[in-house]
Design a protein around this motif. Structure first.
Motif, PDB file in Angstrom:
ATOM      1  N   SER A  78       0.834  -1.204   0.000  1.00  0.00           N
ATOM      2  CA  SER A  78       0.000   0.000   0.000  1.00  0.00           C
ATOM      3  C   SER A  78       0.864   1.247   0.000  1.00  0.00           C
ATOM      4  N   ALA A  79       0.344   2.287  -0.694  1.00  0.00           N
ATOM      5  CA  ALA A  79       0.938   3.613  -0.567  1.00  0.00           C
ATOM      6  C   ALA A  79       0.456   4.296   0.702  1.00  0.00           C
ATOM      7  N   GLY A  80      -0.516   3.671   1.379  1.00  0.00           N
ATOM      8  CA  GLY A  80      -0.989   4.185   2.661  1.00  0.00           C
ATOM      9  C   GLY A  80      -2.470   4.024   2.875  1.00  0.00           C
ATOM     10  N   ASN A  81      -3.278   4.368   1.896  1.00  0.00           N
ATOM     11  CA  ASN A  81      -4.728   4.342   2.093  1.00  0.00           C
ATOM     12  C   ASN A  81      -5.296   2.931   2.106  1.00  0.00           C
ATOM     13  N   LEU A  82      -4.853   2.070   1.210  1.00  0.00           N
ATOM     14  CA  LEU A  82      -5.337   0.691   1.227  1.00  0.00           C
ATOM     15  C   LEU A  82      -4.936   0.014   2.530  1.00  0.00           C
ATOM     16  N   GLY A  83      -3.708   0.268   2.986  1.00  0.00           N
ATOM     17  CA  GLY A  83      -3.245  -0.350   4.224  1.00  0.00           C
ATOM     18  C   GLY A  83      -4.099   0.043   5.413  1.00  0.00           C
ATOM     19  N   GLN A  84      -4.438   1.321   5.504  1.00  0.00           N
ATOM     20  CA  GLN A  84      -5.332   1.760   6.582  1.00  0.00           C
ATOM     21  C   GLN A  84      -6.682   1.069   6.486  1.00  0.00           C
ATOM     22  N   ALA A  85      -7.213   1.007   5.283  1.00  0.00           N
ATOM     23  CA  ALA A  85      -8.537   0.435   5.096  1.00  0.00           C
ATOM     24  C   ALA A  85      -8.550  -1.054   5.430  1.00  0.00           C
ATOM     25  N   ASP A  96      -5.361 -11.042  10.916  1.00  0.00           N
ATOM     26  CA  ASP A  96      -3.996 -10.591  11.205  1.00  0.00           C
ATOM     27  C   ASP A  96      -3.467  -9.924   9.935  1.00  0.00           C
ATOM     28  N   VAL A  97      -3.367  -8.611   9.957  1.00  0.00           N
ATOM     29  CA  VAL A  97      -3.046  -7.844   8.752  1.00  0.00           C
ATOM     30  C   VAL A  97      -1.598  -7.355   8.803  1.00  0.00           C
ATOM     31  N   THR A  98      -0.865  -7.588   7.714  1.00  0.00           N
ATOM     32  CA  THR A  98       0.459  -7.008   7.521  1.00  0.00           C
ATOM     33  C   THR A  98       0.424  -6.119   6.287  1.00  0.00           C
ATOM     34  N   VAL A  99       0.989  -4.938   6.403  1.00  0.00           N
ATOM     35  CA  VAL A  99       1.032  -3.988   5.296  1.00  0.00           C
ATOM     36  C   VAL A  99       2.496  -3.725   4.952  1.00  0.00           C
ATOM     37  N   VAL A 100       2.812  -3.787   3.676  1.00  0.00           N
ATOM     38  CA  VAL A 100       4.146  -3.445   3.196  1.00  0.00           C
ATOM     39  C   VAL A 100       4.050  -2.110   2.457  1.00  0.00           C
ATOM     40  N   ALA A 101       4.919  -1.181   2.815  1.00  0.00           N
ATOM     41  CA  ALA A 101       4.885   0.149   2.218  1.00  0.00           C
ATOM     42  C   ALA A 101       6.294   0.671   2.031  1.00  0.00           C
ATOM     43  N   ARG A 103       9.208   3.218   2.748  1.00  0.00           N
ATOM     44  CA  ARG A 103       9.532   4.061   3.904  1.00  0.00           C
ATOM     45  C   ARG A 103       9.436   5.547   3.553  1.00  0.00           C
ATOM     46  N   PHE A 104       9.255   5.850   2.252  1.00  0.00           N
ATOM     47  CA  PHE A 104       9.093   7.238   1.819  1.00  0.00           C
ATOM     48  C   PHE A 104       7.614   7.630   1.714  1.00  0.00           C
ATOM     49  N   ALA A 105       6.734   6.730   2.101  1.00  0.00           N
ATOM     50  CA  ALA A 105       5.299   7.028   2.067  1.00  0.00           C
ATOM     51  C   ALA A 105       4.963   8.115   3.083  1.00  0.00           C
ATOM     52  N   THR A 106       3.781   8.710   2.939  1.00  0.00           N
ATOM     53  CA  THR A 106       3.338   9.759   3.851  1.00  0.00           C
ATOM     54  C   THR A 106       3.329   9.246   5.288  1.00  0.00           C
ATOM     55  N   VAL A 107       4.028   9.942   6.157  1.00  0.00           N
ATOM     56  CA  VAL A 107       4.208   9.480   7.536  1.00  0.00           C
ATOM     57  C   VAL A 107       2.872   9.324   8.240  1.00  0.00           C
ATOM     58  N   ALA A 108       1.950  10.249   8.015  1.00  0.00           N
ATOM     59  CA  ALA A 108       0.646  10.163   8.673  1.00  0.00           C
ATOM     60  C   ALA A 108      -0.086   8.883   8.294  1.00  0.00           C
ATOM     61  N   LYS A 109       0.065   8.445   7.052  1.00  0.00           N
ATOM     62  CA  LYS A 109      -0.577   7.200   6.625  1.00  0.00           C
ATOM     63  C   LYS A 109       0.058   6.004   7.321  1.00  0.00           C
ATOM     64  N   LEU A 110       1.366   5.991   7.423  1.00  0.00           N
ATOM     65  CA  LEU A 110       2.051   4.884   8.090  1.00  0.00           C
ATOM     66  C   LEU A 110       1.698   4.830   9.570  1.00  0.00           C
ATOM     67  N   ASP A 111       1.667   5.981  10.205  1.00  0.00           N
ATOM     68  CA  ASP A 111       1.311   6.026  11.626  1.00  0.00           C
ATOM     69  C   ASP A 111      -0.097   5.491  11.860  1.00  0.00           C
ATOM     70  N   ARG A 112      -1.009   5.816  10.967  1.00  0.00           N
ATOM     71  CA  ARG A 112      -2.382   5.374  11.134  1.00  0.00           C
ATOM     72  C   ARG A 112      -2.504   3.869  10.920  1.00  0.00           C
ATOM     73  N   ILE A 113      -1.721   3.295  10.014  1.00  0.00           N
ATOM     74  CA  ILE A 113      -1.725   1.843   9.817  1.00  0.00           C
ATOM     75  C   ILE A 113      -1.329   1.152  11.114  1.00  0.00           C
ATOM     76  N   ARG A 114      -0.270   1.646  11.739  1.00  0.00           N
ATOM     77  CA  ARG A 114       0.169   1.072  13.017  1.00  0.00           C
ATOM     78  C   ARG A 114      -0.914   1.240  14.083  1.00  0.00           C
TER      79      ARG A 114
END
Length: 325
Positions: A78-85, A96-101, A103-114
């Motif tokens: 995910s670039a971020g949005n699919l991972g959050q969803a 049990d969800v794992t998202v691969v993104a 590390r240059f993706a939008t930080v806010a999106k990565l934080d929200r996935i976590r």
């Protein structure tokens, strides 16, 4: 003649498994935008939900099917949005969800996935490298690989937006759809062409990430070596052949827009509609800005597809000097 993978009956059925919080999103005429754009403009707002993008319409369908089939562990790129969803939809169904993104993706999106409880693995490359890594994890770890746009459920979930458009807007001439991997464009396009065939379906992509648009124009998959755009949500380099086949059946046109127009569109949505949106969500406005004559006197619907932004970058883009017309 290729037959589409999408099915209108399944799309209608998808509404029954999608959490209502993601359905029947605001759809309204935005008259404040019209003097600058020279046409009637309606907004379909896909950001007023827990993941602030349209993606959960698809992941709700995916997660429901996986849970019904006994699957427990899934992985996606995910670039971020699919991972959050997928994290949101999976959490509610015990996946049990794992998202691969990147590390240059939008930080806010990565934080929200976590924050939504998914595992997150970062790669030192772009979204296509993340796709490769997710496939590798699925191969050796036995996880179910969820592939946006290739998994038909992601397209048919997004297609429920099209049902809401044709059931609600009494008369519109054009729908402008952000084009990335193709789930949104093929899904909405399929419904519009099936139920309102007079409406022109126009897909919009950044000039700096043109792979799917070039593929649509040449009617074959065209890959690019790199992408250069602030619209990270649509910055793919390797179109999926099956998705391109579906797109060829429903898109009347695919256009490319410049970065300055994307920024101007974001600024207009803030100034005139009070909407803070990510770059991908402003692609429709950008398309009108670059070709006002084409859309003059039409009723245009644009899908505002996401609002997960990097606040600092957003202020740099939207708070900067206005580009010349």
């Amino acid at each position: 003649m290729h037959e589409t993978r999408l099915d209108t009956a399944r799309i209608r059925a998808a509404r029954r498994v999608i959490d209502p919080v993601f359905l029947d999103t605001p759809l309204y005429r935005c008259e404040a935008l019209e003097p600058d754009l020279g046409c009637t403009v309606s907004i379909k707002l896909e950001t007023a939900n827990p993941v602030r993008s349209f993606k959960a319409r698809g992941t709700e369908v995916v997660a429901s099917l996986l849970a019904d089939n006994g699957s427990q562990a899934v992985v996606c790129a995910s670039a971020g949005n699919l991972g959050q969803a997928l994290a949101w939809s999976g959490r509610g169904r015990g996946l049990d969800v794992t998202v691969v993104a990147s590390r240059f993706a939008t930080v806010a999106k990565l934080d929200r996935i976590r924050a939504l409880g998914a595992g997150l693995e970062l790669v030192d490359g772009d979204h296509e490298m993340a796709r490769d890594r997710a496939a590798a994890i699925a191969g050796y770890d036995g996880r179910r690989l969820v592939e946006d746009s290739l998994d038909i459920e992601t397209c048919e979930g997004a297609a429920t937006i099209g049902l809401e458009l044709v059931d609600t807007v009494p008369s519109f001439d054009t729908v402008l759809i952000a084009l990335g991997g193709g789930a949104l464009a093929t899904g909405v396009g399929h419904v519009v062409k099936a139920l309102a065939p007079h409406v022109e379906v126009i897909c919009v992509q950044p000039l700096g990430a043109p792979a799917m648009t070039h593929s649509w124009r040449r009617r074959r998959v065209v890959t690019t070596a790199s992408t250069h755009t602030i619209a990270d949500g649509v910055a793919g380099r390797r179109p999926i052949p099956a998705v391109l086949d579906d797109l060829l059946l429903v898109a009347d046109d695919a256009v490319l827009v410049q970065e300055a127009s994307i920024i101007a569109g974001m600024r207009m949505l803030l100034d005139h509609a009070g909407l803070v949106v990510e770059p991908s969500a402003a692609l429709g406005i950008a398309a009108v800005l670059e070709d006002r004559d084409r859309f003059a006197d039409r009723h245009v619907v644009t899908i505002v597809c996401g609002s997960n932004i990097d606040v600092g970058a957003y202020h740099r883009w939207v708070g900067g000097s206005h580009p010349r017309s």
